[in-house]
Each structure stands twice: as C-alpha cells, then as structure tokens.
Design a protein around this motif. Structure first.
Motif, PDB file in Angstrom:
ATOM      1  N   ARG A  52       0.707  -1.112  -0.028  1.00 18.56           N
ATOM      2  CA  ARG A  52      -0.102   0.064  -0.151  1.00 18.56           C
ATOM      3  C   ARG A  52       0.956   1.187  -0.049  1.00 18.56           C
ATOM      4  O   ARG A  52       0.418   2.249   0.339  1.00 18.56           O
ATOM      5  N   MET A  53       2.221   1.049  -0.304  1.00 21.26           N
ATOM      6  CA  MET A  53       2.921   2.224  -0.647  1.00 21.26           C
ATOM      7  C   MET A  53       4.052   1.759  -1.486  1.00 21.26           C
ATOM      8  O   MET A  53       4.731   0.679  -1.483  1.00 21.26           O
ATOM      9  N   ALA A  54       4.267   2.594  -2.610  1.00 19.65           N
ATOM     10  CA  ALA A  54       4.919   2.291  -3.759  1.00 19.65           C
ATOM     11  C   ALA A  54       6.598   2.672  -3.420  1.00 19.65           C
ATOM     12  O   ALA A  54       7.550   1.949  -3.916  1.00 19.65           O
ATOM     13  N   ILE A  55       6.841   3.806  -2.891  1.00 24.09           N
ATOM     14  CA  ILE A  55       8.210   4.241  -2.438  1.00 24.09           C
ATOM     15  C   ILE A  55       8.538   4.730  -1.117  1.00 24.09           C
ATOM     16  O   ILE A  55       7.393   5.197  -0.480  1.00 24.09           O
ATOM     17  N   SER A  56       9.328   4.284  -0.406  1.00 24.64           N
ATOM     18  CA  SER A  56       9.734   4.716   0.985  1.00 24.64           C
ATOM     19  C   SER A  56      11.130   5.203   1.171  1.00 24.64           C
ATOM     20  O   SER A  56      12.106   4.674   0.724  1.00 24.64           O
ATOM     21  N   GLN A  57      11.097   6.347   1.529  1.00 24.73           N
ATOM     22  CA  GLN A  57      12.599   6.965   1.686  1.00 24.73           C
ATOM     23  C   GLN A  57      13.338   6.408   2.929  1.00 24.73           C
ATOM     24  O   GLN A  57      12.993   6.993   3.835  1.00 24.73           O
ATOM     25  N   ASP A  58      13.958   5.365   2.789  1.00 23.31           N
ATOM     26  CA  ASP A  58      14.724   4.692   4.071  1.00 23.31           C
ATOM     27  C   ASP A  58      15.918   4.261   3.617  1.00 23.31           C
ATOM     28  O   ASP A  58      16.363   4.066   2.330  1.00 23.31           O
ATOM     29  N   GLY A  59      16.753   4.017   4.515  1.00 21.94           N
ATOM     30  CA  GLY A  59      18.105   3.769   4.428  1.00 21.94           C
ATOM     31  C   GLY A  59      18.324   2.228   3.970  1.00 21.94           C
ATOM     32  O   GLY A  59      17.288   1.460   3.839  1.00 21.94           O
ATOM     33  N   TYR A  60      19.597   1.714   3.576  1.00 23.76           N
ATOM     34  CA  TYR A  60      19.773   0.472   3.314  1.00 23.76           C
ATOM     35  C   TYR A  60      19.265  -0.713   4.384  1.00 23.76           C
ATOM     36  O   TYR A  60      18.993  -1.772   3.870  1.00 23.76           O
ATOM     37  N   TRP A  61      19.318  -0.064   5.583  1.00 23.16           N
ATOM     38  CA  TRP A  61      18.619  -1.104   6.499  1.00 23.16           C
ATOM     39  C   TRP A  61      17.544  -1.710   6.312  1.00 23.16           C
ATOM     40  O   TRP A  61      17.060  -2.704   6.870  1.00 23.16           O
ATOM     41  N   PHE A  62      16.744  -0.827   5.658  1.00 19.09           N
ATOM     42  CA  PHE A  62      15.211  -1.238   5.343  1.00 19.09           C
ATOM     43  C   PHE A  62      15.114  -2.478   4.621  1.00 19.09           C
ATOM     44  O   PHE A  62      14.133  -3.319   4.661  1.00 19.09           O
ATOM     45  N   GLY A  63      16.249  -2.786   3.894  1.00 18.21           N
ATOM     46  CA  GLY A  63      15.989  -4.268   3.159  1.00 18.21           C
ATOM     47  C   GLY A  63      16.256  -5.282   3.824  1.00 18.21           C
ATOM     48  O   GLY A  63      15.894  -6.520   3.539  1.00 18.21           O
ATOM     49  N   GLY A  64      16.578  -5.080   5.248  1.00 19.82           N
ATOM     50  CA  GLY A  64      16.631  -6.322   6.093  1.00 19.82           C
ATOM     51  C   GLY A  64      15.264  -6.932   6.372  1.00 19.82           C
ATOM     52  O   GLY A  64      15.143  -7.947   6.635  1.00 19.82           O
ATOM     53  N   ASN A  65      14.297  -6.096   6.189  1.00 22.27           N
ATOM     54  CA  ASN A  65      12.858  -6.646   6.135  1.00 22.27           C
ATOM     55  C   ASN A  65      12.658  -7.954   5.402  1.00 22.27           C
ATOM     56  O   ASN A  65      11.516  -8.427   5.522  1.00 22.27           O
ATOM     57  N   PHE A  66      13.031  -7.529   4.122  1.00 25.06           N
ATOM     58  CA  PHE A  66      12.766  -8.647   2.951  1.00 25.06           C
ATOM     59  C   PHE A  66      13.644  -9.634   2.808  1.00 25.06           C
ATOM     60  O   PHE A  66      13.624 -10.210   1.824  1.00 25.06           O
ATOM     61  N   ALA A  67      14.299 -10.041   3.752  1.00 25.82           N
ATOM     62  CA  ALA A  67      15.417 -11.462   3.642  1.00 25.82           C
ATOM     63  C   ALA A  67      14.419 -12.665   3.765  1.00 25.82           C
ATOM     64  O   ALA A  67      14.950 -13.785   3.357  1.00 25.82           O
ATOM     65  N   GLY A  68      13.531 -12.511   4.501  1.00 24.73           N
ATOM     66  CA  GLY A  68      12.733 -13.789   4.911  1.00 24.73           C
ATOM     67  C   GLY A  68      12.212 -14.418   3.633  1.00 24.73           C
ATOM     68  O   GLY A  68      11.876 -13.829   2.609  1.00 24.73           O
ATOM     69  N   ASP A  69      12.050 -15.869   3.592  1.00 30.33           N
ATOM     70  CA  ASP A  69      11.247 -16.471   2.575  1.00 30.33           C
ATOM     71  C   ASP A  69       9.790 -15.909   2.185  1.00 30.33           C
ATOM     72  O   ASP A  69       9.360 -16.070   0.998  1.00 30.33           O
ATOM     73  N   ASP A  70       9.101 -15.691   3.265  1.00 27.18           N
ATOM     74  CA  ASP A  70       7.877 -14.959   3.199  1.00 27.18           C
ATOM     75  C   ASP A  70       7.470 -13.411   2.834  1.00 27.18           C
ATOM     76  O   ASP A  70       6.468 -12.915   2.754  1.00 27.18           O
ATOM     77  N   ALA A  71       8.811 -12.722   2.748  1.00 25.58           N
ATOM     78  CA  ALA A  71       8.799 -11.457   2.735  1.00 25.58           C
ATOM     79  C   ALA A  71       8.568 -11.049   1.225  1.00 25.58           C
ATOM     80  O   ALA A  71       8.750 -11.722   0.286  1.00 25.58           O
ATOM     81  N   LEU A  72       8.087  -9.658   1.226  1.00 26.72           N
ATOM     82  CA  LEU A  72       8.123  -9.070  -0.207  1.00 26.72           C
ATOM     83  C   LEU A  72       9.225  -8.982  -1.089  1.00 26.72           C
ATOM     84  O   LEU A  72      10.390  -8.832  -0.616  1.00 26.72           O
ATOM     85  N   LYS A  73       9.081  -9.707  -2.497  1.00 24.07           N
ATOM     86  CA  LYS A  73      10.326  -9.700  -3.226  1.00 24.07           C
ATOM     87  C   LYS A  73      10.508  -8.742  -4.469  1.00 24.07           C
ATOM     88  O   LYS A  73      11.344  -8.647  -4.889  1.00 24.07           O
ATOM     89  N   THR A  74       9.282  -8.106  -4.407  1.00 22.60           N
ATOM     90  CA  THR A  74       9.440  -7.092  -5.737  1.00 22.60           C
ATOM     91  C   THR A  74       9.969  -5.724  -5.268  1.00 22.60           C
ATOM     92  O   THR A  74       9.352  -4.620  -5.326  1.00 22.60           O
ATOM     93  N   VAL A  75      11.210  -5.727  -4.693  1.00 21.52           N
ATOM     94  CA  VAL A  75      11.732  -4.408  -3.982  1.00 21.52           C
ATOM     95  C   VAL A  75      13.003  -4.207  -4.925  1.00 21.52           C
ATOM     96  O   VAL A  75      13.577  -5.044  -5.156  1.00 21.52           O
ATOM     97  N   ARG A  76      13.192  -2.816  -4.806  1.00 21.73           N
ATOM     98  CA  ARG A  76      14.614  -2.279  -5.587  1.00 21.73           C
ATOM     99  C   ARG A  76      15.017  -1.130  -4.624  1.00 21.73           C
ATOM    100  O   ARG A  76      14.188  -0.517  -4.031  1.00 21.73           O
ATOM    101  N   PHE A  77      16.119  -0.949  -4.663  1.00 26.26           N
ATOM    102  CA  PHE A  77      17.059   0.262  -4.235  1.00 26.26           C
ATOM    103  C   PHE A  77      17.376   1.336  -5.111  1.00 26.26           C
ATOM    104  O   PHE A  77      17.747   0.841  -6.318  1.00 26.26           O
ATOM    105  N   TRP A 126      20.958  -5.597   7.989  1.00 28.59           N
ATOM    106  CA  TRP A 126      20.410  -4.627   8.605  1.00 28.59           C
ATOM    107  C   TRP A 126      21.374  -3.374   9.133  1.00 28.59           C
ATOM    108  O   TRP A 126      21.665  -3.083   9.980  1.00 28.59           O
ATOM    109  N   GLY A 127      21.796  -2.592   7.999  1.00 29.35           N
ATOM    110  CA  GLY A 127      22.609  -1.609   7.838  1.00 29.35           C
ATOM    111  C   GLY A 127      24.059  -1.659   7.315  1.00 29.35           C
ATOM    112  O   GLY A 127      24.260  -3.295   7.177  1.00 29.35           O
ATOM    113  N   LEU A 128      24.634  -0.853   7.167  1.00 30.79           N
ATOM    114  CA  LEU A 128      25.912  -0.698   6.617  1.00 30.79           C
ATOM    115  C   LEU A 128      27.102  -1.006   7.580  1.00 30.79           C
ATOM    116  O   LEU A 128      26.879  -0.179   8.582  1.00 30.79           O
ATOM    117  N   PRO A 129      28.038  -1.826   7.301  1.00 30.62           N
ATOM    118  CA  PRO A 129      29.043  -1.704   8.369  1.00 30.62           C
ATOM    119  C   PRO A 129      30.016  -0.420   8.371  1.00 30.62           C
ATOM    120  O   PRO A 129      30.064   0.195   7.201  1.00 30.62           O
TER     121      PRO A 129
END
Length: 445
Positions: free
Chosen positions: A278-303, A356-359
């Motif tokens: 229900r949201m097409a774009i979110s201004q969030d840092g690299y860490w946000f991608g940690g949300n989508f690593a699970g098997d059941d997570a949204l996969k149609t994401v890009r940075f 979950w974030g950059l080193p």
C-alpha cells in the motif's frame, strides 16, 4: 534482529541522544593512560536488546578472562540520569550525528589514542560516517574521535515496489542516476491511488514521524548551502535553498501522496504499509532491506540512489548508530577491548551479513548479503553512493526532539494554509534560534 526493535532504536534517536547534564565531567583520557583496573572487572554495556547475543558475550568473556559483561538495556532517560549522577555505564549507545552534544559537555572519552595503538581497528578502515563522532572543541566532523559507528545507512535513499510501478505503468527508478525531488513527487502522484477522498495506495513515504530535519537538511546541502551557520549556533529557514525544501514538503503534504503528522500511519513507520503493498516508495536507508530477507517477505523491491535538490548529489546519514565510552567509565582499557570485539569481531560480521545496515569498517563491506537479486542490486547502488555520502550538520546546542517537533508544527500550519511557506520559515527560524541561544548558554556555563 526484529524489524520494529531494530529501527525503533535508530528512529527515536535519529540525530543521536542529547544529554541534559550541564556540568562538564572530569576524568582520565583514553589511550591506556588511566581508568584501568587490576583484577576482575564488570563492564556495564548500555546497548539495545538485539545488539549482543548470549553466545557473543560468552565468546568475549572466554577470550578476555577477568572481564565480565553486564548488559544495561538502552534507555535515553536512564542514560541521562546515569551521566548526571556520575554513575555512568562503561560503554553507551549513541548516534554519531548527535554526539556533538556529549562531546561539547565533556561526557565522552577521546578514543584517538586507543585507535592509534589498536591492531584491530584502524583509522584508514573507518567509513567516513565515523567522522560525525569527531569533535575539535567547537564543531563536529573534525578533530579527535569520540565514538565508533556500529552500523549506518544512506538514509535518504529510496526503496520501491516494482509491482506497484508495473501496475501504474511507471518506469523503474535508475540504479545510477538520482532523480530530482520534483520528479519524485510527480512519480509519486502517478503511483498513488485514491478512493472516496482516502489514499488507498501511497506513492511515497517520507518516514515523517522519525525525522524532518534529516531530509530538509539534506535538500539544503544538495543545493550547496547549509541550514546552520559555521559554528552551528544559528539556523536559517528563510534562505532560498531552505524555502525550496520547505515548499517541497508542503506540496507533498497537500498532494496527499504520503503520510504526514496530519494523516499519520497507525504504527508511525512506513514498513507495514510498504510490506502490505500500500506504499510504492519509501525514503529509507539500506537497513530497510533487512525486512525482506525472509522466505515469505515481499520480493518485488529495489533500491535507488538518494534524490537530489540542486547540483550537489548527497546521500546523507541521519544518524550512524554507534558506541562511545563515557569519560567517567571505571575501566576504559577493558571497555576498549570490548569496542574492538564489537566493532571488528564476530558481532560486526554478523551485523553486516544480516543486511540491517552498512558496516562502519570498509573491510567488512564484502560481508553484506548478496544471495537474493534485490540484495545484489542494493549492494551495487550502495557502493555507487559511498563517495557522495556525508553526515548531517550536527549542532550541540539543540535536541533532535525539539528540531522535529518545531519543524513539524510549522509544516502543519503551512500545509493547512494557515501560514505561507515564507511565514512558516521565518517563524520557524526565530523559534529555533531562541532555543539554540539557550543551548549555547547552557553549554558555556
């Protein structure tokens, strides 16, 4: 790491923790010159619940006989009380952007002597985001270093859902060429869906309730200017660059393409709405991608790279979560040993590989996850932005919370049409400069 715990720790203190103590604290400096105990010692380590596992603690204690770790869960109010009373933790959580207040008050230990002698942490291996922990006696970004970043993000970069772009017939964002903020708003209008006066799909989320200073300051920096004067004692929202940034936020709020404090998301963050498509774009840092690593997570994401407002591309770090050693820590040598382990040992490798974030160490960049296509794509975008990533201007004289609340108040008035953007900028400048003047007086007492 859990989604809400991980981000809440960063979001609540997105510009760092600001201490209420007014007295400068005396104590030994780092570098092995003092604070070292004989015999066993217990380090009070104030971090988040997800920052250290029992296994990691056990491994450190095994390799460092005589040093025990006691976890004190991070709480800003408790930290302030401990610092004021002198009963400080030996290591404390804090953001790099925001550390100027600690450093100006003499609350933190200069880590430069330790860093110079370390065989584990090397200054030339630190990502530039660590420079926000530097303090030269009058401003941040230069001079001795008072903390080390554990993880960070290019916080004004963009995550987007390609499925919603496909449904709206909108081309994907470039992996290499930043779009302008005006283009971003136009695209967001095309991606938004409305039914009966209600937004059913948001085109763009700005994480409004976490930080307004961050994106506004980034917009001004991208125009080659700054919100603050040179010594960070005054702020100005009346300049052409600041007015342009404020106008963009007002246009965003009036368009209805994304949440604001006038129509907030129930949970105060973009993630659940974005994950529910229900949201097409979110201004969030690299860490946000940690949300989508699970098997059941949204996969149609890009940075995508951070959008620009002006001729100076700048990906900004709004925080840079890290650790520092209070000046009154009882055993600084032992605390530094823990810092080396936490920042360069197994905990650091685990954090990097989680996504979950950059080193904060350049040498750990290859640990970032690249198993899934979206992770590979995000990694490429991150690397392309490293040279243009800078921390936000960090004034020691005002708190993140006051900045957020005051900016929000005047943006609301402008969005509702009660004030023009020019009037809002003028009144915002006056109110914040009054607060900054009081902060200057408190620091110099």
């Amino acid at each position: 790491m859990t989604t809400r715990t991980s981000r809440a720790r960063r979001g609540v203190v997105v510009l760092g923790s600001f201490v209420a103590a007014s007295a400068l604290l005396a104590g030994c400096t780092g570098g092995g010159a003092g604070g070292s105990s004989s015999g066993d010692t217990t380090l009070d380590v104030m971090v988040g619940a997800q920052d250290l596992s029992e296994e990691q603690i056990a491994a450190f204690e095994k390799d460092n006989p005589g040093i025990k770790i006691k976890i004190v869960l991070y709480d800003l109010t408790r930290l302030n009380t401990m610092l004021t009373s002198g009963n400080t933790p030996d290591i404390a959580f804090g953001n790099a952007v925001g550390s100027a207040n600690f450093n100006a008050r003499g609350l933190a230990t200069d880590l430069t002597p330790y860093l110079e002698k370390s065989e584990v942490l090397k200054e030339d291996d630190l990502q530039p985001v660590n420079d926000a922990f530097r303090w030269d006696g009058s401003k941040s970004g230069e001079g001795p270093i008072y903390g080390i970043v554990k993880d960070w993000s290019q916080d004004n970069a963009l995550w987007y859902n390609t499925a919603l772009f496909d449904a709206a017939g909108v081309p994907y964002l470039s992996d290499t060429e930043p779009i302008t903020y005006d283009e971003l708003l136009d695209i967001s209008k095309k991606l938004s869906r409305f039914e009966g006066g209600t937004t059913t799909v948001y085109g763009l989320g700005m994480e409004w309730q976490w930080s307004l200073y961050g994106p506004l300051a980034a917009m001004v920096e991208q125009q080659g200017e700054s919100l603050f004067n040179d010594d960070l004692s005054e702020i100005d929202f009346t300049s052409d660059a600041a007015q342009k940034a404020l106008q963009w936020f007002v246009d965003y709020g009036q368009s209805g393409v994304g949440p604001t404090s006038l129509n907030p998301l129930p949970d105060g963050s973009d993630y659940s709405t974005f994950a529910a498509e229900r949201m097409a774009i979110s201004q969030d840092g690299y860490w946000f991608g940690g949300n989508f690593a699970g098997d059941d997570a949204l996969k149609t994401v890009r940075f995508a790279p951070a959008p620009t407002m002006g001729d100076t591309p700048a990906a900004m770090s709004y925080g840079g979560a890290g650790l520092w050693i209070p000046e009154q820590a009882k055993d600084k040598d032992a605390a530094w040993k823990f810092m080396e382990y936490f920042m360069a040992g197994e905990p650091a490798e685990a954090r990097a590989s989680s996504g979950w974030g950059l080193p904060s160490l350049k040498s750990l960049s290859d640990k970032l996850p690249q198993e899934q296509p979206f992770q590979q794509q995000a990694y490429t975008v991150v690397q392309s932005q490293l040279d243009s990533t800078v921390p936000l201007p960090d004034s020691p004289y005002i708190s993140a919370g006051l900045l957020q609340d005051t900016i929000d108040k005047y943006l609301q008035l402008a969005i509702k049409g009660d004030l023009s953007v020019e009037e809002a900028g003028s009144q915002l400048t006056d109110e914040l400069n009054d607060a900054l003047a009081k902060g200057v007086d408190q620091i110099k007492e």
